[in-house]
Design a protein around this motif. Structure first.
Motif, PDB file in Angstrom:
ATOM      1  N   GLU A   3     -12.317 -74.671 -13.904  1.00 39.09           N
ATOM      2  CA  GLU A   3     -11.496 -75.609 -14.676  1.00 39.09           C
ATOM      3  C   GLU A   3     -10.477 -75.053 -15.232  1.00 39.09           C
ATOM      4  O   GLU A   3     -10.596 -73.977 -16.119  1.00 39.09           O
ATOM      5  N   PRO A   4      -9.219 -75.156 -15.214  1.00 42.74           N
ATOM      6  CA  PRO A   4      -8.152 -74.147 -15.782  1.00 42.74           C
ATOM      7  C   PRO A   4      -8.080 -73.940 -17.423  1.00 42.74           C
ATOM      8  O   PRO A   4      -7.689 -73.313 -17.833  1.00 42.74           O
ATOM      9  N   ASP A   5      -8.809 -75.200 -17.948  1.00 47.30           N
ATOM     10  CA  ASP A   5      -8.802 -75.110 -19.435  1.00 47.30           C
ATOM     11  C   ASP A   5     -10.098 -74.920 -19.831  1.00 47.30           C
ATOM     12  O   ASP A   5     -10.319 -74.880 -21.111  1.00 47.30           O
ATOM     13  N   ALA A   6     -10.965 -74.355 -18.874  1.00 52.14           N
ATOM     14  CA  ALA A   6     -12.282 -74.059 -19.577  1.00 52.14           C
ATOM     15  C   ALA A   6     -12.729 -72.548 -19.871  1.00 52.14           C
ATOM     16  O   ALA A   6     -13.707 -71.994 -20.329  1.00 52.14           O
ATOM     17  N   VAL A   7     -11.733 -71.752 -19.499  1.00 51.12           N
ATOM     18  CA  VAL A   7     -11.914 -69.872 -19.555  1.00 51.12           C
ATOM     19  C   VAL A   7     -10.588 -69.647 -20.097  1.00 51.12           C
ATOM     20  O   VAL A   7      -9.440 -70.273 -20.178  1.00 51.12           O
ATOM     21  N   ALA A   8     -10.634 -68.357 -20.648  1.00 51.54           N
ATOM     22  CA  ALA A   8      -9.463 -67.461 -20.951  1.00 51.54           C
ATOM     23  C   ALA A   8      -9.295 -66.711 -19.726  1.00 51.54           C
ATOM     24  O   ALA A   8     -10.150 -65.855 -19.371  1.00 51.54           O
ATOM     25  N   TRP A   9      -7.969 -66.881 -19.208  1.00 50.12           N
ATOM     26  CA  TRP A   9      -7.877 -66.204 -17.774  1.00 50.12           C
ATOM     27  C   TRP A   9      -7.363 -64.799 -17.767  1.00 50.12           C
ATOM     28  O   TRP A   9      -6.359 -64.683 -18.894  1.00 50.12           O
ATOM     29  N   ARG A  10      -8.069 -63.819 -17.294  1.00 50.99           N
ATOM     30  CA  ARG A  10      -7.584 -62.572 -17.586  1.00 50.99           C
ATOM     31  C   ARG A  10      -6.957 -62.195 -16.163  1.00 50.99           C
ATOM     32  O   ARG A  10      -7.558 -62.214 -15.044  1.00 50.99           O
ATOM     33  N   VAL A  11      -5.608 -61.498 -16.088  1.00 51.36           N
ATOM     34  CA  VAL A  11      -5.212 -61.286 -15.297  1.00 51.36           C
ATOM     35  C   VAL A  11      -4.696 -59.855 -15.186  1.00 51.36           C
ATOM     36  O   VAL A  11      -4.211 -59.323 -16.157  1.00 51.36           O
ATOM     37  N   THR A  12      -5.149 -59.148 -13.899  1.00 51.25           N
ATOM     38  CA  THR A  12      -4.976 -57.694 -14.245  1.00 51.25           C
ATOM     39  C   THR A  12      -4.518 -57.124 -13.078  1.00 51.25           C
ATOM     40  O   THR A  12      -4.990 -57.533 -11.790  1.00 51.25           O
ATOM     41  N   SER A  13      -4.242 -55.897 -13.000  1.00 51.49           N
ATOM     42  CA  SER A  13      -3.845 -54.953 -11.945  1.00 51.49           C
ATOM     43  C   SER A  13      -4.937 -53.708 -12.172  1.00 51.49           C
ATOM     44  O   SER A  13      -5.836 -53.869 -12.875  1.00 51.49           O
ATOM     45  N   ASP A  14      -4.660 -52.521 -11.397  1.00 41.67           N
ATOM     46  CA  ASP A  14      -5.123 -51.355 -11.826  1.00 41.67           C
ATOM     47  C   ASP A  14      -4.202 -50.317 -12.363  1.00 41.67           C
ATOM     48  O   ASP A  14      -2.998 -50.279 -12.029  1.00 41.67           O
ATOM     49  N   TRP A  61      -1.839 -53.050 -16.259  1.00 40.25           N
ATOM     50  CA  TRP A  61      -0.633 -52.916 -15.331  1.00 40.25           C
ATOM     51  C   TRP A  61      -0.859 -51.474 -14.957  1.00 40.25           C
ATOM     52  O   TRP A  61      -1.119 -50.637 -15.383  1.00 40.25           O
ATOM     53  N   GLU A  62      -0.064 -51.487 -13.708  1.00 43.72           N
ATOM     54  CA  GLU A  62       0.110 -50.160 -13.050  1.00 43.72           C
ATOM     55  C   GLU A  62       0.776 -49.203 -13.953  1.00 43.72           C
ATOM     56  O   GLU A  62       1.654 -49.361 -14.479  1.00 43.72           O
ATOM     57  N   GLU A  63      -0.136 -47.766 -13.854  1.00 45.82           N
ATOM     58  CA  GLU A  63       0.593 -46.835 -14.554  1.00 45.82           C
ATOM     59  C   GLU A  63       0.988 -47.120 -16.126  1.00 45.82           C
ATOM     60  O   GLU A  63       2.059 -46.638 -16.518  1.00 45.82           O
ATOM     61  N   ALA A  64       0.055 -47.582 -16.707  1.00 42.09           N
ATOM     62  CA  ALA A  64       0.068 -48.208 -18.175  1.00 42.09           C
ATOM     63  C   ALA A  64       0.389 -46.839 -19.129  1.00 42.09           C
ATOM     64  O   ALA A  64       0.934 -46.920 -20.221  1.00 42.09           O
ATOM     65  N   TYR A  65      -0.236 -45.754 -18.858  1.00 41.51           N
ATOM     66  CA  TYR A  65      -0.085 -44.530 -19.426  1.00 41.51           C
ATOM     67  C   TYR A  65       1.333 -43.952 -19.410  1.00 41.51           C
ATOM     68  O   TYR A  65       1.634 -43.090 -20.107  1.00 41.51           O
ATOM     69  N   GLU A  66       2.033 -44.508 -18.497  1.00 40.34           N
ATOM     70  CA  GLU A  66       3.362 -43.802 -18.194  1.00 40.34           C
ATOM     71  C   GLU A  66       4.558 -44.884 -18.199  1.00 40.34           C
ATOM     72  O   GLU A  66       5.629 -44.784 -18.809  1.00 40.34           O
ATOM     73  N   ASP A  67       4.358 -45.828 -17.664  1.00 35.93           N
ATOM     74  CA  ASP A  67       5.326 -47.030 -17.787  1.00 35.93           C
ATOM     75  C   ASP A  67       5.072 -48.138 -18.737  1.00 35.93           C
ATOM     76  O   ASP A  67       4.181 -48.682 -18.901  1.00 35.93           O
ATOM     77  N   ASP A  68       6.163 -48.507 -19.589  1.00 36.27           N
ATOM     78  CA  ASP A  68       6.021 -49.742 -20.191  1.00 36.27           C
ATOM     79  C   ASP A  68       5.988 -51.137 -19.728  1.00 36.27           C
ATOM     80  O   ASP A  68       6.425 -51.271 -18.477  1.00 36.27           O
ATOM     81  N   TYR A  82      -4.535 -46.978 -12.192  1.00 36.74           N
ATOM     82  CA  TYR A  82      -4.494 -45.836 -11.165  1.00 36.74           C
ATOM     83  C   TYR A  82      -4.360 -46.461  -9.662  1.00 36.74           C
ATOM     84  O   TYR A  82      -5.402 -47.221  -9.536  1.00 36.74           O
ATOM     85  N   ASP A  83      -3.416 -46.032  -8.963  1.00 32.30           N
ATOM     86  CA  ASP A  83      -3.683 -46.135  -7.455  1.00 32.30           C
ATOM     87  C   ASP A  83      -3.640 -47.743  -7.319  1.00 32.30           C
ATOM     88  O   ASP A  83      -4.322 -48.177  -6.428  1.00 32.30           O
ATOM     89  N   ALA A  84      -2.814 -48.610  -7.854  1.00 28.45           N
ATOM     90  CA  ALA A  84      -2.834 -49.901  -7.884  1.00 28.45           C
ATOM     91  C   ALA A  84      -2.626 -50.437  -6.406  1.00 28.45           C
ATOM     92  O   ALA A  84      -1.395 -50.055  -5.779  1.00 28.45           O
ATOM     93  N   HIS A  85      -3.248 -51.286  -5.820  1.00 27.74           N
ATOM     94  CA  HIS A  85      -2.934 -51.970  -4.586  1.00 27.74           C
ATOM     95  C   HIS A  85      -1.906 -53.291  -4.815  1.00 27.74           C
ATOM     96  O   HIS A  85      -1.572 -53.736  -3.839  1.00 27.74           O
ATOM     97  N   GLU A  86      -2.013 -53.785  -6.036  1.00 29.72           N
ATOM     98  CA  GLU A  86      -1.083 -54.750  -6.252  1.00 29.72           C
ATOM     99  C   GLU A  86      -0.662 -54.721  -7.795  1.00 29.72           C
ATOM    100  O   GLU A  86      -1.215 -54.102  -8.665  1.00 29.72           O
ATOM    101  N   LYS A  87       0.726 -55.109  -7.659  1.00 32.34           N
ATOM    102  CA  LYS A  87       1.486 -54.744  -9.135  1.00 32.34           C
ATOM    103  C   LYS A  87       0.882 -56.244 -10.044  1.00 32.34           C
ATOM    104  O   LYS A  87       0.436 -56.828  -9.292  1.00 32.34           O
ATOM    105  N   TRP A  88       0.986 -56.034 -11.295  1.00 38.01           N
ATOM    106  CA  TRP A  88       0.487 -56.974 -12.183  1.00 38.01           C
ATOM    107  C   TRP A  88       1.302 -58.151 -11.849  1.00 38.01           C
ATOM    108  O   TRP A  88       0.709 -59.317 -11.680  1.00 38.01           O
ATOM    109  N   THR A  89       2.814 -58.135 -11.541  1.00 38.14           N
ATOM    110  CA  THR A  89       3.489 -59.397 -11.504  1.00 38.14           C
ATOM    111  C   THR A  89       3.242 -60.116 -10.301  1.00 38.14           C
ATOM    112  O   THR A  89       3.176 -61.276 -10.384  1.00 38.14           O
ATOM    113  N   ASP A  90       2.829 -59.280  -9.255  1.00 37.83           N
ATOM    114  CA  ASP A  90       2.096 -59.916  -7.948  1.00 37.83           C
ATOM    115  C   ASP A  90       1.037 -60.865  -8.255  1.00 37.83           C
ATOM    116  O   ASP A  90       0.700 -61.849  -7.472  1.00 37.83           O
TER     117      ASP A  90
END
Length: 318
Positions: free
Chosen positions: A29-40, A72-79, A42-50
């Motif tokens: 149920e959409p209102d039953a949880v706090a949704w965590r949307v994430t990428s990797d 989000w991808e390369e969080a240690y380098e990219d804002d 290092y070596d992300a296979h999908e961008k956070w925005t995707d």
């Protein structure tokens, strides 16, 4: 100590990670949880925005109450400006959103002081009904002063909080804010604020409903305690949290010698450097008056050089 666990809950809802592209989401149920949307990071296979685009396509976002932005991808380098832009562009799709946490990463993904941040205030502007906002990571973090009439809880977790951010928060008009939690950190990781920067917060002028004040994880914890001891905001507080930092007998004594604290429900000083006699004085002065006092020393430790120099550490640095 570093951060080893992701958020388990937000806005009173259990955290649930939206599955990656290779996995089919289970019915939730959409209102039953706090949704965590994430990428990797290092070596992300999908961008956070995707991943966020998939989330918006799969979930009835009009019912989502709490959202956690993970790595989000390369969080240690990219804002994360593209992440902020994606969220603000989707503002009309989240009419029920009341809580947002930005940067839920653990040490294996990116140490807290290596997380690159950006100006996060566009998120508060985009969601005027937001009641809770949190952000992790101080590198590049910006928070120019703003007004927000609904925000009740603000948390900024860093190993070093820039003075500019402290001043921005202090100059903001947040009339509904009840809970403020700032991790001030150390100069080694960008924490260059001084106790004087906290004065607008400690005056309470822009925070009429503040009940929980946490100024913690700081090398200047003694100076903070001295400032708090005479702060006008203190009589209206229920919880005062000066934990996780380098608090010594000097700061704790100043706190006890200042205005009365017996009205507090809780005083949190865990991870401290107090002597046993000073701890006992805290217990006798406040604990005996019914105040819940946390004096757990935890992993607070100190080193001494051959020349006698003593080194003490905050709970969360790198």
């Amino acid at each position: 100590m570093t951060i080893g666990e992701h958020l388990k809950a937000l806005h009173g809802l259990p955290a649930y990670t939206f599955p990656g592209a290779a996995h089919k989401p289970r019915p939730v149920e959409p209102d039953a949880v706090a949704w965590r949307v994430t990428s990797d990071v290092y070596d992300a296979h999908e961008k956070w925005t995707d991943a966020f685009a998939r989330f918006c396509a799969a979930v009835d976002t009009t019912r989502v109450k709490a959202l956690i932005v993970g790595a989000w991808e390369e969080a240690y380098e990219d804002d994360p400006t593209p992440v902020v832009e994606a969220l603000t562009a989707a503002r009309d799709r989240f009419p029920a959103l009341r809580a947002l946490f930005f940067g839920d990463m653990v040490m294996e993904e990116c140490e807290i002081s290596w997380i690159n941040q950006t100006d996060v205030t566009p998120l508060l502007t985009a969601f005027p009904a937001l009641e809770e906002f949190g952000v992790r990571g101080g590198s590049g973090l910006r928070f120019p002063a703003l007004g927000h009439s609904a925000l009740r809880r603000l948390v900024v977790e860093t190993g070093g909080l820039p003075a500019e951010v402290v001043r921005g928060v202090a100059a903001s008009d947040l009339p509904a804010l009840e809970h403020l939690d700032l991790w001030l950190g150390t100069p080694e990781y960008g924490g260059d604020s001084e106790a004087a920067d906290l004065e607008p917060i400690l005056s309470g002028a822009r925070l009429p409903r503040l009940r929980h004040l946490a100024l913690r994880n700081s090398e200047m914890q003694d100076a903070v305690a001295v400032a708090v001891a005479a702060a006008p905001v203190v009589p209206r507080l229920e919880v005062l949290d000066l934990s996780m930092g380098v608090l010594t007998d000097e700061g704790a004594a100043a706190l006890l010698d200042g205005q009365p604290l017996t009205h507090l429900k809780k005083l949190d000083l865990h991870h401290h450097y107090l002597s046993e006699p000073l701890q006992e004085r805290v217990r006798q002065t406040l604990g005996a008056a019914g105040v819940e006092v946390d004096l757990d020393r935890g992993d607070a430790d100190e080193d001494a050089d051959d020349d006698g120099t003593v080194w003490r550490y905050v709970a969360v640095g790198e």
